[in-house]
Design a protein around this motif. Structure first.
Motif, PDB file in Angstrom:
ATOM      1  N   VAL A  41      -2.831  -1.619   9.802  1.00  0.00           N
ATOM      2  CA  VAL A  41      -3.259  -1.796   8.416  1.00  0.00           C
ATOM      3  C   VAL A  41      -4.777  -1.958   8.353  1.00  0.00           C
ATOM      4  N   HIS A  95       0.819  -1.205   0.000  1.00  0.00           N
ATOM      5  CA  HIS A  95       0.000   0.000   0.000  1.00  0.00           C
ATOM      6  C   HIS A  95       0.861   1.267   0.000  1.00  0.00           C
ATOM      7  N   LEU A 140      -7.658  -0.018   6.026  1.00  0.00           N
ATOM      8  CA  LEU A 140      -8.391  -0.705   4.974  1.00  0.00           C
ATOM      9  C   LEU A 140      -9.780  -1.150   5.383  1.00  0.00           C
ATOM     10  N   ASP A 141      -9.990  -1.389   6.667  1.00  0.00           N
ATOM     11  CA  ASP A 141     -11.265  -1.933   7.141  1.00  0.00           C
ATOM     12  C   ASP A 141     -11.587  -1.365   8.529  1.00  0.00           C
TER      13      ASP A 141
END
Length: 218
Positions: A206, A172, A210-211
């Protein structure tokens, strides 16, 4: 008075760098890393513009060797510069300008190049590269930090180290790891303590990106 390394993890595709020096804020000047592209080191009489310039060359499709050659050609002050690069395929290259002060050196192993200047021993780059290469199954950040620690154990640089840094990118466009110890009497051990605390949290940060619905409280 700097020793550093850039490396790639062939398992994960991560790229990263670790560095230590006698001045402040080594992490702000010496290394540049881009996900899926590679990494560049610029040190000695450091020109921090060369790091992003090198990343641009790697991104355009240049190999590590072509990138270093182009950086040398692009600066009239290359005699003062010490450079290294690793490309997306794990190929490495380095350059020592004519005015880079001894002891200086470089060491290449699979997926890593280590360089240094004003070192206490010519063995420092080899020690760094060997330590990195010895543990291919470990996380890239751990391997880079072990390389830095091995460089210090082999003698490090002439004079006291005052700053150290560790930078890793994954897939990323944000850093997985970006840790720095500045103005510290023992910055490499301080960086080790930071990494040991941060390592269990990497994936959780992370997930936050992303979530975020499923992110846990840290």
């Amino acid at each position: 008075m700097t020793f550093s390394l850039v490396g790639r993890c062939a398992r994960t595709g991560q790229f990263g760098a670790a560095a230590a020096t006698s001045s402040l804020a080594v992490g702000a000047r010496v290394h540049a890393v881009a996900p899926g592209i590679g990494a560049v080191l610029t040190q000695h009489r450091t020109d921090p513009r060369l790091g992003p310039r090198g990343i641009g060359l790697l991104r355009s499709g240049c190999t590590a060797q072509q990138t270093v050659a182009a950086l040398v050609a692009s600066t009239p002050d290359h005699k003062w510069r010490q450079l290294a690069a690793i490309d997306a395929a794990g190929r490495t290259a380095h350059f020592h300008g004519a005015n880079v002060k001894p002891e200086s050196g470089a060491a290449h192993r699979a997926d890593v190049v280590a360089i240094g200047n004003i070192l206490s021993s010519a063995a420092v780059p080899d020690a760094m590269a060997d330590a990195f290469a010895a543990a291919p199954g470990l996380p890239l950040a751990e391997r880079l930090l072990r390389g830095l620690e091995a460089g210090e154990a082999a003698g490090g640089e002439h004079g006291d180290v005052r700053s150290a840094s560790l930078l890793v990118f994954g897939a990323h466009d944000f850093a997985l790891v970006d840790l720095r110890a500045d103005g510290h009497a023992a910055p490499i051990p301080a960086l080790r303590a930071l990494w040991d605390e941060y390592a269990p949290l990497v994936e959780a940060y992370v997930v936050r990106v992303l979530d975020p619905d499923n992110a846990r409280v840290l």
